[in-house]
Enzyme design. Structure first.
Site, mmCIF file in Angstrom:
data_model
loop_
_atom_site.group_PDB
_atom_site.id
_atom_site.type_symbol
_atom_site.label_atom_id
_atom_site.label_comp_id
_atom_site.label_asym_id
_atom_site.label_seq_id
_atom_site.Cartn_x
_atom_site.Cartn_y
_atom_site.Cartn_z
ATOM 1 N N ASN A 202 -5.529 12.053 0.650
ATOM 2 C CA ASN A 202 -4.603 11.238 1.436
ATOM 3 C C ASN A 202 -5.442 10.428 2.423
ATOM 4 O OD1 ASN A 202 -1.845 10.480 2.062
ATOM 5 N ND2 ASN A 202 -2.108 11.553 4.006
ATOM 6 N N ASP B 84 -2.013 10.597 -2.075
ATOM 7 C CA ASP B 84 -2.351 9.550 -3.037
ATOM 8 C C ASP B 84 -2.758 10.106 -4.400
ATOM 9 O OD1 ASP B 84 -2.667 6.581 -1.700
ATOM 10 O OD2 ASP B 84 -2.809 8.203 -0.240
ATOM 11 N N ARG C 278 0.855 -1.179 0.000
ATOM 12 C CA ARG C 278 0.000 0.000 0.000
ATOM 13 C C ARG C 278 0.896 1.235 0.000
ATOM 14 N NH1 ARG C 278 2.445 1.880 3.724
ATOM 15 N NH2 ARG C 278 0.896 3.501 3.945
ATOM 16 N N GLY C 279 0.236 2.391 -0.220
ATOM 17 C CA GLY C 279 0.972 3.622 -0.444
ATOM 18 C C GLY C 279 1.048 3.867 -1.932
ATOM 19 N N ALA C 280 0.686 5.070 -2.365
ATOM 20 C CA ALA C 280 0.536 5.343 -3.797
ATOM 21 C C ALA C 280 1.761 4.965 -4.629
ATOM 22 C CB ALA C 280 0.150 6.806 -4.017
#
Length: 329
Positions: free
Chosen positions: A231, A221, A44-46
């Site tokens: 975000n 994001d 996860r995390g853009a």
């Protein structure tokens, strides 16, 4: 610290759903389970989602599968983080130019991965300049090495400032409902020996009122053309509280997270996740099973609450739309 590795013809992802209790690396040789890993937040995390999707395209090519179908499956995994679609489009363009050659696609995915790390380090250098000596910094969710190709966006700024001896304390919001701040940001800070204090999300305003926060820095994001950005849910609350208390509020992101095709935050798609993420906590029921739940994964912070945008090309100040266009248009 990293969360994504490519070895031979296999993609390895650090299972972030098991942190900080277990460090488990999962192997992938099929793009479909990678899409599931993105959906279930194993990764996860853009920026990290974009990197993982790029490598997933390589798995499809190595298996001789239809790359357009793979692109569609991966694109459907999560809707908000624009890096996912940016990386998939970049891999699609490479596939067209190389005829789907797996080795060329692997080289492109590796380049995307390495570029992200370099962008994060550049962001850290630029962002550390806005951090005062002896700073007490607040951050929300996880925008560190685990959320990127490595080093981090918001945590990259904190890492760089810490290396310069500027950081007195980092306050990490726990970030309900999935506790990315408690499980992941605290894990990274402790591992790097950066002074850290974990707080519940509803404690941030109290710390600001007591003058214990010098600045807030968060990740992103997706950012619209005017500087509005999405975000992790709760970021908007941090921004509102920072504005009220006169605390500088910064957002850190690479150019791949900027979506100039969307005029403002209204157009950013917001993912809604399973209601049981709020009704339960790691399998323990914390609310009546019958109660309805609203569970957006992200909220949108208006650009009017942002002090500055930290990018790999420097720190951008208002007017954001004009200055974003100059650098990235």
């Amino acid at each position: 610290m990293d969360a994504i590795r490519w070895e031979g013809k296999t993609l390895y992802l650090l299972d972030q759903t098991r942190l900080p209790v277990e460090e488990v690396w999962l192997p992938y040789t099929d793009y479909r389970p990678v899409a599931d890993a993105i959906r279930t937040m194993v990764v996860r995390g853009a920026p990290a989602i974009g990197v993982a999707a790029a490598y997933a395209c390589c798995l499809a090519a190595l298996a001789g599968e239809d790359l357009e179908e793979a692109k569609a499956v991966l694109a459907a995994s999560r809707p908000t983080a624009v890096n996912l679609f940016w990386a998939l489009e970049r891999m699609a363009q490479t596939a067209k130019s190389c005829g789907g050659d797996p080795e060329a696609l692997i080289a492109e995915a590796v380049a995307i991965h390495q570029e992200d790390v370099e962008m994060c380090k550049a962001m850290g250098l630029y962002g550390s300049a806005v951090v005062p000596e002896g700073a007490n910094i607040l951050t929300h969710c996880n925008a560190g090495a685990l959320a990127t190709g490595g080093y981090g966006t918001a945590l990259g700024v904190i890492r760089a400032a810490h290396e310069q001896g500027k950081v007195n304390m980092v306050y990490a919001d726990e970030t309900r409902p999935l506790l990315q701040g408690a499980r992941l940001t605290a894990y990274e800070l402790v591992a790097d020996h950066i002074p850290a204090t974990l707080i519940a999300d509803n404690m941030a305003a109290s710390l600001m009122a007591k003058g214990k926060i010098d600045l807030a820095v968060v990740g992103c994001d997706r950012m619209a053309a005017n500087g509005d950005f999405a975000n992790k849910i709760g970021t908007y609350s941090v921004a509102v509280n920072a504005h009220f208390h006169g605390v500088p509020f910064y957002v850190a992101l690479p150019c791949s997270t900027i979506d100039l095709s969307i005029p403002d935050g209204v157009g950013i798609p917001i993912e809604e996740r399973d209601k049981n993420e709020v009704r339960t906590l790691y399998g323990v029921q914390t609310a009546p099973a019958e109660v309805d739940v609203y569970n957006p994964a992200f909220d949108v912070t208006p650009h009017s609450l942002v002090t500055g945008i930290i990018t790999e090309k420097g720190v951008i100040y208002p007017p954001f739309q004009e200055n974003l266009q100059k650098l990235f248009g």
